[in-house]
Write a protein that holds these residues in place. Structure first.
Motif, PDB file in Angstrom:
ATOM      1  N   LEU A  48      35.231  76.366  13.634  1.00  0.00           N
ATOM      2  CA  LEU A  48      35.405  76.731  12.218  1.00  0.00           C
ATOM      3  C   LEU A  48      36.759  77.369  11.969  1.00  0.00           C
ATOM      4  O   LEU A  48      36.880  78.393  11.296  1.00  0.00           O
ATOM      5  CB  LEU A  48      34.270  77.669  11.778  1.00  0.00           C
ATOM      6  N   GLY A  49      37.787  76.742  12.520  1.00  0.00           N
ATOM      7  CA  GLY A  49      39.138  77.059  12.091  1.00  0.00           C
ATOM      8  C   GLY A  49      39.328  76.498  10.692  1.00  0.00           C
ATOM      9  O   GLY A  49      38.380  76.004  10.070  1.00  0.00           O
ATOM     10  N   PRO A  50      40.540  76.530  10.151  1.00  0.00           N
ATOM     11  CA  PRO A  50      40.761  76.019   8.794  1.00  0.00           C
ATOM     12  C   PRO A  50      40.263  74.588   8.589  1.00  0.00           C
ATOM     13  O   PRO A  50      39.637  74.282   7.579  1.00  0.00           O
ATOM     14  CB  PRO A  50      42.276  76.118   8.627  1.00  0.00           C
ATOM     15  N   MET A  51      40.524  73.701   9.576  1.00  0.00           N
ATOM     16  CA  MET A  51      40.093  72.317   9.425  1.00  0.00           C
ATOM     17  C   MET A  51      38.576  72.197   9.555  1.00  0.00           C
ATOM     18  O   MET A  51      37.927  71.483   8.775  1.00  0.00           O
ATOM     19  CB  MET A  51      40.781  71.430  10.460  1.00  0.00           C
ATOM     20  N   GLY A  52      37.994  72.884  10.524  1.00  0.00           N
ATOM     21  CA  GLY A  52      36.541  72.828  10.692  1.00  0.00           C
ATOM     22  C   GLY A  52      35.807  73.343   9.469  1.00  0.00           C
ATOM     23  O   GLY A  52      34.796  72.769   9.037  1.00  0.00           O
ATOM     24  N   ARG A  53      36.305  74.425   8.890  1.00  0.00           N
ATOM     25  CA  ARG A  53      35.672  74.954   7.675  1.00  0.00           C
ATOM     26  C   ARG A  53      35.796  73.964   6.526  1.00  0.00           C
ATOM     27  O   ARG A  53      34.868  73.797   5.727  1.00  0.00           O
ATOM     28  CB  ARG A  53      36.299  76.301   7.295  1.00  0.00           C
ATOM     29  N   ALA A  54      36.937  73.282   6.444  1.00  0.00           N
ATOM     30  CA  ALA A  54      37.118  72.278   5.385  1.00  0.00           C
ATOM     31  C   ALA A  54      36.157  71.109   5.568  1.00  0.00           C
ATOM     32  O   ALA A  54      35.580  70.607   4.590  1.00  0.00           O
ATOM     33  CB  ALA A  54      38.563  71.784   5.374  1.00  0.00           C
ATOM     34  N   LEU A  55      35.970  70.666   6.805  1.00  0.00           N
ATOM     35  CA  LEU A  55      35.035  69.570   7.078  1.00  0.00           C
ATOM     36  C   LEU A  55      33.612  69.971   6.706  1.00  0.00           C
ATOM     37  O   LEU A  55      32.902  69.227   6.015  1.00  0.00           O
ATOM     38  CB  LEU A  55      35.103  69.185   8.555  1.00  0.00           C
ATOM     39  N   ALA A  56      33.198  71.148   7.159  1.00  0.00           N
ATOM     40  CA  ALA A  56      31.844  71.612   6.854  1.00  0.00           C
ATOM     41  C   ALA A  56      31.656  71.779   5.354  1.00  0.00           C
ATOM     42  O   ALA A  56      30.596  71.430   4.802  1.00  0.00           O
ATOM     43  CB  ALA A  56      31.573  72.935   7.575  1.00  0.00           C
ATOM     44  N   GLY A  57      32.674  72.285   4.679  1.00  0.00           N
ATOM     45  CA  GLY A  57      32.587  72.461   3.226  1.00  0.00           C
ATOM     46  C   GLY A  57      32.439  71.147   2.494  1.00  0.00           C
ATOM     47  O   GLY A  57      31.672  71.045   1.528  1.00  0.00           O
ATOM     48  N   ALA A  58      33.160  70.113   2.956  1.00  0.00           N
ATOM     49  CA  ALA A  58      33.048  68.801   2.317  1.00  0.00           C
ATOM     50  C   ALA A  58      31.661  68.212   2.531  1.00  0.00           C
ATOM     51  O   ALA A  58      31.078  67.597   1.617  1.00  0.00           O
ATOM     52  CB  ALA A  58      34.115  67.858   2.868  1.00  0.00           C
ATOM     53  N   PHE A  59      31.120  68.372   3.726  1.00  0.00           N
ATOM     54  CA  PHE A  59      29.758  67.897   3.979  1.00  0.00           C
ATOM     55  C   PHE A  59      28.755  68.611   3.067  1.00  0.00           C
ATOM     56  O   PHE A  59      27.848  67.993   2.503  1.00  0.00           O
ATOM     57  CB  PHE A  59      29.376  68.122   5.437  1.00  0.00           C
ATOM     58  N   LEU A  60      28.911  69.918   2.910  1.00  0.00           N
ATOM     59  CA  LEU A  60      28.021  70.682   2.023  1.00  0.00           C
ATOM     60  C   LEU A  60      28.153  70.210   0.587  1.00  0.00           C
ATOM     61  O   LEU A  60      27.150  70.034  -0.122  1.00  0.00           O
ATOM     62  CB  LEU A  60      28.346  72.174   2.113  1.00  0.00           C
ATOM     63  N   ASP A  61      29.374  69.997   0.138  1.00  0.00           N
ATOM     64  CA  ASP A  61      29.608  69.547  -1.238  1.00  0.00           C
ATOM     65  C   ASP A  61      28.940  68.207  -1.504  1.00  0.00           C
ATOM     66  O   ASP A  61      28.547  67.908  -2.637  1.00  0.00           O
ATOM     67  CB  ASP A  61      31.107  69.433  -1.519  1.00  0.00           C
ATOM     68  N   ALA A  62      28.820  67.392  -0.448  1.00  0.00           N
ATOM     69  CA  ALA A  62      28.211  66.067  -0.588  1.00  0.00           C
ATOM     70  C   ALA A  62      26.690  66.111  -0.486  1.00  0.00           C
ATOM     71  O   ALA A  62      26.031  65.075  -0.630  1.00  0.00           O
ATOM     72  CB  ALA A  62      28.769  65.125   0.472  1.00  0.00           C
ATOM     73  N   THR A  75      31.813  60.981   3.137  1.00  0.00           N
ATOM     74  CA  THR A  75      31.669  62.184   2.320  1.00  0.00           C
ATOM     75  C   THR A  75      32.843  63.143   2.520  1.00  0.00           C
ATOM     76  O   THR A  75      33.019  64.079   1.734  1.00  0.00           O
ATOM     77  CB  THR A  75      30.356  62.926   2.638  1.00  0.00           C
ATOM     78  N   LEU A  76      33.658  62.903   3.534  1.00  0.00           N
ATOM     79  CA  LEU A  76      34.840  63.725   3.761  1.00  0.00           C
ATOM     80  C   LEU A  76      35.999  63.319   2.859  1.00  0.00           C
ATOM     81  O   LEU A  76      37.039  63.974   2.847  1.00  0.00           O
ATOM     82  CB  LEU A  76      35.277  63.639   5.229  1.00  0.00           C
ATOM     83  N   GLY A  77      35.818  62.243   2.100  1.00  0.00           N
ATOM     84  CA  GLY A  77      36.839  61.806   1.156  1.00  0.00           C
ATOM     85  C   GLY A  77      37.949  61.011   1.815  1.00  0.00           C
ATOM     86  O   GLY A  77      37.977  60.798   3.028  1.00  0.00           O
ATOM     87  N   GLY A  78      38.876  60.558   0.995  1.00  0.00           N
ATOM     88  CA  GLY A  78      40.073  59.899   1.485  1.00  0.00           C
ATOM     89  C   GLY A  78      39.843  58.519   2.050  1.00  0.00           C
ATOM     90  O   GLY A  78      38.877  57.830   1.730  1.00  0.00           O
ATOM     91  N   THR A  79      40.756  58.106   2.917  1.00  0.00           N
ATOM     92  CA  THR A  79      40.697  56.787   3.542  1.00  0.00           C
ATOM     93  C   THR A  79      40.306  56.925   5.010  1.00  0.00           C
ATOM     94  O   THR A  79      40.688  57.881   5.684  1.00  0.00           O
ATOM     95  CB  THR A  79      42.050  56.059   3.456  1.00  0.00           C
ATOM     96  N   HIS A  80      39.536  55.943   5.479  1.00  0.00           N
ATOM     97  CA  HIS A  80      39.054  55.926   6.854  1.00  0.00           C
ATOM     98  C   HIS A  80      39.441  54.587   7.474  1.00  0.00           C
ATOM     99  O   HIS A  80      39.090  53.539   6.930  1.00  0.00           O
ATOM    100  CB  HIS A  80      37.544  56.108   6.906  1.00  0.00           C
ATOM    101  N   THR A  81      40.145  54.628   8.584  1.00  0.00           N
ATOM    102  CA  THR A  81      40.557  53.405   9.257  1.00  0.00           C
ATOM    103  C   THR A  81      39.972  53.373  10.658  1.00  0.00           C
ATOM    104  O   THR A  81      40.207  54.290  11.455  1.00  0.00           O
ATOM    105  CB  THR A  81      42.089  53.299   9.331  1.00  0.00           C
ATOM    106  N   HIS A  82      39.189  52.332  10.940  1.00  0.00           N
ATOM    107  CA  HIS A  82      38.663  52.134  12.292  1.00  0.00           C
ATOM    108  C   HIS A  82      39.667  51.291  13.052  1.00  0.00           C
ATOM    109  O   HIS A  82      39.991  50.167  12.643  1.00  0.00           O
ATOM    110  CB  HIS A  82      37.305  51.433  12.241  1.00  0.00           C
ATOM    111  N   LEU A  83      40.167  51.794  14.166  1.00  0.00           N
ATOM    112  CA  LEU A  83      41.290  51.185  14.874  1.00  0.00           C
ATOM    113  C   LEU A  83      40.872  50.322  16.058  1.00  0.00           C
ATOM    114  O   LEU A  83      41.729  49.820  16.783  1.00  0.00           O
ATOM    115  CB  LEU A  83      42.241  52.281  15.361  1.00  0.00           C
ATOM    116  N   GLY A  84      39.556  50.162  16.246  1.00  0.00           N
ATOM    117  CA  GLY A  84      39.101  49.297  17.312  1.00  0.00           C
ATOM    118  C   GLY A  84      38.223  50.016  18.314  1.00  0.00           C
ATOM    119  O   GLY A  84      37.979  51.222  18.220  1.00  0.00           O
TER     120      GLY A  84
END
Length: 313
Positions: free
Chosen positions: A31-45, A173-182
C-alpha cells in the motif's frame, strides 16, 4: 502478437466489467502510493477488496472506504480469487509471496504481479508460481499513481492469454488502456525496462543540460521552452529510426554519425570547461567513435544499436 485494447467505451466491455464487479474479490498487497491507488480504483468500481501492507496504518483510508484489512498476507490472499501485488521490487515481493503460508493460500488462485523489476525476475517468479499451483500474470504500470482509475492509465501485461482474458473485466476497473504482450511472462517487464531506459536517459540528459546552461548564465526556465522543442522532434524520429533498426538500414542521410560525434565532443568540452562531469555524453561519443572505427562513418547514430547488441553474440 501484442494486442492493444482501448475499448472502455464499448458496451460489451462495460457490461462484462459490471458483471465481474458484482461478485469479484481482489486482494492488494503493498500500500505504497501505487498500491493505494490500485485498491482505491477497485473499491470505486464496486469490487470486494482486501488489503495488506507490511507497515501498519496505510490501510486506514481504504478501510474507511469499505476495504477489509487482513492481519497477514496469507489471510489477505485467501480472501480473494485474484491477488494484485505492487511493491518496490521483486526482493520485497518475494519476501511476502514466498512464505510457505502465503504460497499455500495462493494455490489455485491468480496472482497479478505489478511490481517493477527485470524480465529475468518475472520469469523466475512465474516458474516459482507454476511450481506451487499458482496462476500467474506479470505486468507493468507505465503511468503515475494519479492516473489509476482514469483513462490516462497505461498497463502492460504478459502471461497466458486465457488467464488474461479471464481476468480482463476486473483489470478493466483500473481504467486506462491494457495491452497483453503475449505468453512470454517476461515481456511486460522487458517493455518496462526499455521504456524507462528512454525516460531516465532523457532525464539524465536534461539535468546535465540544465547544469551546463546554468554555468553559462542561462536559467532553467529560460531553457525549458527550447528543451520542449527538442523533445517534440523525437516522437517522429523514434518511429523512423525504429524502422531503420528493424530493417538493418541505419541510414545516415539525415545526420551521419560523424556529425553526431562532433556535436557530442562540443557538449563534453563545454561541460568540462566548467568542471561539469561529462561521463554520459563521453560514453555516447565513445560508442559513436567505435562505430566509425568499424567503417560505418556514413551511417546514422542508430548503428550504435547494432554495436551494443554484439555482446549478445
Amino acid at each position: 502478437m501484442p494486442t492493444h485494447d482501448d475499448d472502455h467505451n464499448h458496451d460489451s466491455t462495460a457490461t462484462a466489467t459490471a458483471t465481474a464487479t458484482a461478485t469479484a474479490t481482489v486482494t492488494v498487497l503493498g500500500l505504497g502510493p501505487m498500491g493505494r491507488a490500485l485498491a482505491g480504483a477497485f473499491l470505486d468500481a464496486g469490487l470486494r477488496v482486501t488489503v495488506w501492507n507490511r507497515t501498519p496504518g496505510r490501510d486506514r483510508e481504504l478501510v474507511g472506504r469499505g476495504a477489509t484489512a487482513a492481519a497477514s498476507p496469507a489471510e489477505a490472499v485467501a480472501a480473494s480469487a485474484v491477488t494484485v501485488v505492487c511493491v518496490v521490487n521483486y526482493d520485497a515481493a518475494d519476501a511476502v509471496l514466498r512464505q510457505d503460508t502465503v504460497a499455500a493460500a495462493l494455490k489455485g488462485r491468480t496472482l497479478v504481479n505489478l511490481t517493477a523489476d527485470t524480465p529475468a525476475r518475472a520469469r523466475d517468479t512465474a516458474e516459482w508460481a507454476a511450481g506451487h499451483g499458482i496462476r500467474y500474470l506479470d505486468g507493468a504500470i507505465m503511468t503515475p499513481a494519479t492516473t489509476i482509475g482514469t483513462p490516462e492509465a497505461v498497463f502492460l501485461l504478459s502471461g497466458p492469454e486465457e488467464l488474461y482474458g479471464e481476468h480482463r473485466p476486473v483489470l478493466d476497473t483500473l481504467g486506462g488502456t491494457h495491452t497483453h504482450l503475449g505468453s512470454d511472462v517476461g515481456r511486460a517487464a522487458a517493455y518496462d525496462i526499455a521504456l524507462l531506459d528512454i525516460f531516465w536517459t532523457a532525464m539524465a540528459g536534461y539535468v546535465h543540460a540544465l547544469a551546463v546552461a546554468r554555468a553559462e548564465g542561462i536559467t532553467a526556465r529560460e531553457l525549458a521552452p527550447f528543451a520542449q522543442g527538442i523533445g517534440a522532434i523525437l516522437p517522429p524520429l523514434f518511429e523512423e529510426f525504429a524502422a531503420d533498426v528493424d530493417d538493418d538500414r541505419y541510414s545516415g542521410e539525415l545526420n551521419p554519425i560523424t556529425s553526431a560525434v562532433s556535436s557530442m565532443a562540443h557538449i563534453a568540452q563545454a561541460s568540462e570547461s566548467h568542471g561539469i562531469e561529462a561521463a554520459v555524453i563521453r560514453a555516447a561519443e565513445g560508442q559513436a567513435r567505435r562505430v566509425i572505427g568499424l567503417g560505418h562513418g556514413t551511417d546514422g547514430f542508430m548503428r550504435v544499436t547494432e554495436l551494443l547488441g554484439r555482446s549478445r553474440r
